[in-house]
Write an enzyme that holds these catalytic residues in place. Structure first.
Site, PDB file in Angstrom:
ATOM      1  N   SER A  12       0.849  -1.200   0.000  1.00  0.00           N
ATOM      2  CA  SER A  12       0.000   0.000   0.000  1.00  0.00           C
ATOM      3  C   SER A  12       0.877   1.240   0.000  1.00  0.00           C
ATOM      4  CB  SER A  12      -0.948  -0.003   1.196  1.00  0.00           C
ATOM      5  OG  SER A  12      -0.260  -0.234   2.403  1.00  0.00           O
ATOM      6  N   GLU A  14       0.972   5.528   0.680  1.00  0.00           N
ATOM      7  CA  GLU A  14       0.300   6.655   1.339  1.00  0.00           C
ATOM      8  C   GLU A  14       0.657   7.982   0.654  1.00  0.00           C
ATOM      9  OE1 GLU A  14       0.173   6.647   5.697  1.00  0.00           O
ATOM     10  OE2 GLU A  14       0.828   8.741   5.608  1.00  0.00           O
ATOM     11  N   ASP A 106      -2.834  14.407  14.417  1.00  0.00           N
ATOM     12  CA  ASP A 106      -1.901  15.318  15.082  1.00  0.00           C
ATOM     13  C   ASP A 106      -2.668  16.562  15.463  1.00  0.00           C
ATOM     14  OD1 ASP A 106       0.422  13.814  15.071  1.00  0.00           O
ATOM     15  OD2 ASP A 106       0.781  14.271  12.961  1.00  0.00           O
ATOM     16  N   TYR A 141       2.943   1.866  17.200  1.00  0.00           N
ATOM     17  CA  TYR A 141       4.248   2.531  17.344  1.00  0.00           C
ATOM     18  C   TYR A 141       5.308   1.596  17.929  1.00  0.00           C
ATOM     19  CZ  TYR A 141       1.127   6.396  16.539  1.00  0.00           C
ATOM     20  OH  TYR A 141       0.183   7.207  15.975  1.00  0.00           O
ATOM     21  N   PHE A 212      10.549  15.308  10.551  1.00  0.00           N
ATOM     22  CA  PHE A 212       9.450  14.354  10.797  1.00  0.00           C
ATOM     23  C   PHE A 212       9.754  13.489  12.014  1.00  0.00           C
ATOM     24  CE2 PHE A 212       7.754  13.897   6.147  1.00  0.00           C
ATOM     25  CZ  PHE A 212       7.259  15.185   6.231  1.00  0.00           C
ATOM     26  N   HIS A 264       3.701  -0.833   3.904  1.00  0.00           N
ATOM     27  CA  HIS A 264       2.947   0.397   3.619  1.00  0.00           C
ATOM     28  C   HIS A 264       3.985   1.499   3.442  1.00  0.00           C
ATOM     29  CE1 HIS A 264      -0.427   3.283   4.030  1.00  0.00           C
ATOM     30  NE2 HIS A 264       0.395   4.019   4.765  1.00  0.00           N
TER      31      HIS A 264
END
Ligand code: FAD
Length: 296
Positions: A12, A14, A106, A141, A212, A264
């Protein structure tokens, strides 16, 4: 819909929703290049504070319409009210979109909160109002969410999301295979048995990656950052990219060998690095041989 080989790992991609015409051009090109790999789905993020709701919806509908690849919107708790969420979900179902990535989101930089405090509340909301009409992915996570009080507390919250009805989970990106192994052992200990797909960030731009990683709490190992910083100082982007490709290919290979259900990719709307990784892993051939999707 296409039949895929049971052996081929789930794939997949994103995207984020484009903000202007220039970004829209890049988005379309990337969308088409990655759609050619016949992924299981392509997902579209939601901006901090719910700021891109209509752009997310437009990008999701665009992907389904133009490529035939199933698209999955990210939805977050940062919406203003539950009526708005229902309206959005109804529109998705009408358009044949039946996969969601459900997140807290977020928080916007100026503060503020959403209609729900945690992703679990939104998972419950979707299940309560839509039963099992949506496939739900949630976030997890391996290196702990930065706001969690401890790894165990974070894991318990993840388990609760699964019990509330998540079908699968996608991890925050990470570069440490050991972190993944430990996380998978912890999940097994907690009887978390949904598919957990590693989220993978290609290494292409060090400044962005550093930014990030700071924001999301992902660990950027010193042995990686030292090398990349040196090449950046020398303006040697070629070596930087080659190294990044090597490191991430190796990580993905180990993850798939260890039984990860797929990958992903956080594409950041760029095709090149992700395509190279897929090629190195042999995912492009496996996917393309499953045939091209009709682009209607
Ligand atoms: P939650 O599951 O709510 O967890 C957030 C924190 O709260 C964790 O520390 C958790 O341990 C804790 N917690 C959970 N439940 C409870 C409880 N009941 N009591 C106390 N503490 C609790 N952000 C965006 O804005 N838009 C996106 O499109 C987006 N896409 C993402 C996609 C993926 C695959 C991932 C991994 C992250 C994405 N994010 C996105 C980032 C995500 O929104 C943030 O990491 C956010 O801070 C947490 O989201 P969550 O869904 O994991 O939240």
């Amino acid at each position: 819909m296409m039949n895929r080989s049971a052996q081929s790992p789930q794939l997949s991609f994103e995207f984020f929703p484009p903000r202007n015409d220039e970004q829209a051009d890049v988005f379309r090109r990337t969308r088409d290049r990655l759609a050619a790999l016949n992924p299981d789905y392509m997902s579209v993020t939601f901006g901090a504070g719910g700021s891109t709701r209509s752009r997310t919806r437009d990008a999701v509908l665009d992907i389904q319409r133009e490529t035939g690849v199933p698209a999955a919107p990210h939805i977050s708790c940062m919406s203003e009210d539950t009526d708005g969420i229902r309206e959005l979900l109804d529109a998705y179902l009408d358009a044949g979109v039946d996969r969601l990535v459900v997140l807290r989101g977020d928080r916007p930089s100026g503060g503020g909160s959403g209609v729900f405090d945690h992703a679990i509340d939104l998972v419950r909301f979707v299940r309560e109002h839509y039963g099992r009409r949506f496939h739900i992915e949630v976030a997890c996570y391996p290196e702990m969410h930065p706001e969690a009080s401890s790894p165990d507390a974070d894991l318990r919250h993840f388990r609760d999301k699964v019990e509330a009805g998540a079908d699968g989970a996608i991890t925050q990106y990470f570069f440490s295979f050991s972190a993944w192994e430990r996380f998978m052992d912890d999940c097994a200990r907690m009887n978390i048995d949904i598919p957990i797909t590693p989220g993978i960030m290609p290494i292409t731009n060090f400044a962005r990656l550093k930014r990030f990683s700071k924001m999301c709490g992902a660990d950027l190992p010193k042995w990686i950052s030292k090398r990349i910083r040196a090449w950046e100082r020398e303006d040697d982007l070629r070596s930087l990219r080659a190294f990044g490709e090597d490191v991430v290919t190796d990580l993905c290979r180990r993850l798939l060998d260890a039984g990860a259900p797929g990958i992903h990719f956080y594409t950041l709307n760029r095709a090149r690095a992700t395509l190279r990784l897929c090629r190195n892993l042999g995912l492009d051939e496996q996917r393309e041989s499953a045939g091209q999707r009709a682009a209607s």
